[in-house]
Write a protein that holds these residues in place. Structure first.
Motif, mmCIF file in Angstrom:
data_model
loop_
_atom_site.group_PDB
_atom_site.id
_atom_site.type_symbol
_atom_site.label_atom_id
_atom_site.label_comp_id
_atom_site.label_asym_id
_atom_site.label_seq_id
_atom_site.Cartn_x
_atom_site.Cartn_y
_atom_site.Cartn_z
ATOM 1 N N ALA A 1 6.879 1.436 -15.694
ATOM 2 C CA ALA A 1 6.089 2.486 -14.960
ATOM 3 C C ALA A 1 5.918 2.127 -13.518
ATOM 4 O O ALA A 1 6.340 1.074 -13.136
ATOM 5 N N ASP A 2 5.666 3.156 -12.569
ATOM 6 C CA ASP A 2 5.550 2.921 -11.289
ATOM 7 C C ASP A 2 4.160 3.378 -10.796
ATOM 8 O O ASP A 2 3.543 3.964 -11.348
ATOM 9 N N ALA A 3 3.609 2.401 -9.710
ATOM 10 C CA ALA A 3 2.233 2.761 -9.442
ATOM 11 C C ALA A 3 2.097 2.636 -7.778
ATOM 12 O O ALA A 3 3.026 2.232 -7.202
ATOM 13 N N ASP A 4 1.383 3.943 -7.361
ATOM 14 C CA ASP A 4 1.116 3.757 -6.029
ATOM 15 C C ASP A 4 0.122 2.779 -5.342
ATOM 16 O O ASP A 4 -0.903 2.810 -5.742
ATOM 17 N N PRO A 5 0.507 1.794 -4.584
ATOM 18 C CA PRO A 5 -0.762 0.674 -4.442
ATOM 19 C C PRO A 5 -1.749 1.054 -3.698
ATOM 20 O O PRO A 5 -2.944 0.726 -3.629
ATOM 21 N N ALA A 6 -1.561 2.448 -2.810
ATOM 22 C CA ALA A 6 -2.490 3.030 -2.070
ATOM 23 C C ALA A 6 -3.866 3.510 -2.864
ATOM 24 O O ALA A 6 -5.123 3.324 -2.431
ATOM 25 N N VAL A 7 -3.741 3.747 -4.076
ATOM 26 C CA VAL A 7 -4.679 4.368 -4.959
ATOM 27 C C VAL A 7 -4.957 3.729 -6.510
ATOM 28 O O VAL A 7 -6.004 3.664 -7.049
ATOM 29 N N ILE A 8 -3.889 2.728 -6.848
ATOM 30 C CA ILE A 8 -4.221 2.198 -8.115
ATOM 31 C C ILE A 8 -5.201 1.242 -8.131
ATOM 32 O O ILE A 8 -5.431 0.465 -7.064
ATOM 33 N N THR A 9 -6.049 1.196 -9.290
ATOM 34 C CA THR A 9 -6.995 -0.012 -9.305
ATOM 35 C C THR A 9 -6.284 -0.908 -10.070
ATOM 36 O O THR A 9 -5.633 -0.892 -10.991
ATOM 37 N N PRO A 10 -6.967 -2.342 -10.123
ATOM 38 C CA PRO A 10 -6.738 -3.271 -10.911
ATOM 39 C C PRO A 10 -6.883 -3.056 -12.460
ATOM 40 O O PRO A 10 -5.935 -3.602 -13.139
ATOM 41 N N GLU A 11 -7.920 -2.413 -12.875
ATOM 42 C CA GLU A 11 -8.089 -2.148 -14.167
ATOM 43 C C GLU A 11 -6.861 -1.110 -14.767
ATOM 44 O O GLU A 11 -6.279 -1.158 -15.960
ATOM 45 N N GLU A 12 -6.361 -0.034 -13.951
ATOM 46 C CA GLU A 12 -5.463 0.793 -14.454
ATOM 47 C C GLU A 12 -4.161 0.115 -14.338
ATOM 48 O O GLU A 12 -3.157 0.198 -15.326
ATOM 49 N N LEU A 13 -3.814 -0.796 -13.540
ATOM 50 C CA LEU A 13 -2.631 -1.864 -13.550
ATOM 51 C C LEU A 13 -2.534 -2.615 -14.635
ATOM 52 O O LEU A 13 -1.736 -2.868 -15.440
ATOM 53 N N GLY A 14 -3.818 -3.355 -14.816
ATOM 54 C CA GLY A 14 -3.960 -4.260 -15.834
ATOM 55 C C GLY A 14 -3.650 -3.382 -17.361
ATOM 56 O O GLY A 14 -2.902 -4.064 -18.243
ATOM 57 N N SER A 15 -4.259 -2.163 -17.512
ATOM 58 C CA SER A 15 -3.888 -1.335 -18.759
ATOM 59 C C SER A 15 -2.375 -1.052 -18.944
ATOM 60 O O SER A 15 -1.959 -1.033 -20.131
#
Length: 538
Positions: free
Chosen positions: A495-509
């Motif tokens: 997966a790719d994530a945008d650091p500007a908008v991602i939350t720790p909870e979303e990233l942890g999931s």
């Protein structure tokens, strides 16, 4: 099954579980503890906070019988005691999970757990049944027959916790227990701690994550420069106030939003595959087609639960593991078959995941550790000869510039606190002006002050064009420092994530395999952004 079924409930004597009074401990050139006073109520989670070098670890080693105080008394459940060895502490119901684990790599999980405690259950069926009971009760998911050397850091921590519970500890000392956990795992651990607490057990919780401290602790004691400065209640305290008590400054932020990313590729990894044989003789895929590019001035953050291939990826880039297939190119030079030394000389700086095992010679003086990994480079060498005077002089510069708190450069690395050890490593690696910095958990186990310094060094070097591969279990750190974020799961970038908008909870999931693709933004926006930055999977 509840905690009572795995640990005998401690008797309620009406006294505090632990009372430390006037504890003083001196070492050559430094007073580690001075007149420290600490009272821990039975059946509570008591947080101990302080910057690195404040004396937390020394104090806990005294409570665990690893060191003896020069002055002061230890009282357990109303009885004054003398703890000469860890065996004395264990016999009194005290168990400690160290920040740097005390496990034998060449033994299985079961053998490590029962080592030194064979009598109560034996190594055969009794011990195995007891280990399974505790593992199931607390969701530790421990496989008893796996070699410890095959485990990631998170699994090693779980083994250490199980080992303490196996010995029937009533008071648990946990040193930075959440350093390797994603938010969901932290929540589960805290649920376990609350259950332990409800059964009358006591937890002394050492952490630099102040938000976690405030969420789980019943009481907080802050020590600074070896002495107690405050005891506070979490309900009336903020992270900012706690940080100011610890280090006299506000809580730092890793936030980095100004872009320094260029269009010049610095590290290119193409189609990297790696297989490994586990302890059961089964060949498994560790890296499965890893491809990415990091540009000058870019921080690429890799998020993932420990054991999903991050460590092996670093080893493949550093040349300590030979991949089955794929290439590693640094600044246009193919290093796929180069030695680790050649990669170092080519411009790779390296902050290792485990500073004790891979970053330092603990019994060597600081100036010798300055040379480590850079033996052929200035100021450590002149031609083919070592330049010891140059190494010593530059070590003094690093100590000053990176605020490494030490009596001098002749002391051994083992005499420094964890945060000061880390600052020494960061100073060493940054001093050679690397083209690429591989930073694996660069602020694990360091206090907010040292954390802020390390973040600032990375930001400044990034501004000067440094490319950074950042691997961290601190999701706020990953989100705050990264220009590009990737999620690693079972050896693949999923997966790719945008650091500007991602939350720790979303990233942890996403790290647990519950989400994939593009996170925190639309697919089209993410594709465009990564195409511009060059951080795409190829």
């Amino acid at each position: 099954m509840n905690a009572a079924s795995t640990s005998s409930r401690p008797a309620d004597t009406g006294h505090p579980a632990v009372e430390l009074s006037g504890i003083t401990k001196r070492f050559p050139g430094v007073v580690a503890n001075h007149d420290i006073r600490l009272t821990v109520r039975r059946g509570t989670v008591h947080a101990l906070c302080g910057e690195n070098g404040a004396g937390k670890s020394t104090l806990m080693k005294i409570l665990y019988g690893m060191q003896r105080p020069d002055e002061g008394t230890i009282t357990l459940d109303g009885e004054q005691v003398a703890l000469h060895t860890p065996a004395d502490a264990i016999a009194r119901g005290i168990g400690m999970v160290h920040q740097h684990f005390m496990l034998a790599d060449n033994l299985t999980v079961l053998e490590n757990i029962v080592l030194g405690a064979e009598k109560p259950h034996g190594i055969a069926g009794g011990a195995r049944a007891k280990i399974k009971e505790i593992s199931d009760a607390y969701g530790l998911n421990i496989r008893p027959d796996v070699l410890v050397e095959d485990l990631g850091v998170a699994d090693r921590q779980r083994v250490e916790i199980l080992k303490v519970l196996y010995r029937g500890a009533h008071t648990l000392i946990l040193d930075e227990p959440t350093a390797v956990l994603v938010p969901q795992e932290v929540d589960a651990l805290f649920d376990n701690l609350r259950e332990l607490k409800s059964e009358g057990l006591t937890v002394i919780f050492i952490s630099h994550k102040l938000g976690e401290v405030l969420s789980v602790a019943d009481d907080i004691t802050v020590i600074r420069r070896g002495t107690t400065v405050a005891s506070v209640e979490p309900a009336g305290t903020t992270p900012k106030q706690l940080a100011e008590l610890m280090v006299g400054t506000e809580l730092p932020s890793p936030e980095t939003r100004e872009s320094t990313v260029t269009d010049v590729p610095m590290l290119r990894v193409d189609d990297l595959h790696l297989s490994a044989t586990d302890s059961d003789g089964v060949v498994r895929t560790v890296l499965d087609g890893i491809s990415f590019t990091i540009h000058k001035g870019e921080v690429l953050g890799v998020a993932g639960v420990e054991g999903n291939g991050q460590a092996e990826l670093v080893e493949a880039i550093m040349g300590t593991r030979d991949p089955d297939h794929g290439t590693v190119t640094l600044d246009g030079t193919d290093l796929s078959h180069a030695s680790t030394r050649k990669r170092r000389e080519g411009g790779i700086g390296y902050i290792p995941e485990d500073r004790h095992r891979h970053g330092l010679l603990l019994n060597a003086p600081l100036w010798e550790n300055r040379i480590l990994g850079h033996v052929t480079e200035r100021p450590n060498s002149k031609g083919k000869l070592l330049d010891l005077a140059g190494a010593r002089k530059d070590t003094e510069r690093i100590v000053e510039e990176y605020d490494v708190r030490t009596p001098g450069i002749e002391v051994t690395a083992s005499s420094l606190s964890g945060g000061n050890q880390q600052k020494l490593i960061v100073g060493r690696e940054m001093s050679h002006q690397p083209k690429l910095l591989i930073a694996a958990h660069p602020t694990r186990g360091v206090d907010v002050g040292a954390q802020a310094q390390i973040w600032e060094q990375i930001r400044e070097a990034r501004h000067e064009g440094l490319a950074v591969l950042l691997i961290s279990a601190d999701l706020d750190e990953l989100i705050g420092l990264s220009d590009t974020l990737r999620v690693m799961y079972r050896g693949r970038l999923v997966a790719d994530a945008d650091p500007a908008v991602i939350t720790p909870e979303e990233l942890g999931s996403a790290m647990t395999g519950a989400a994939g693709g593009h996170l925190g933004t639309s697919h089209d926006d993410t594709s465009a952004d990564h195409g511009e930055r060059g951080g795409d999977q190829e």
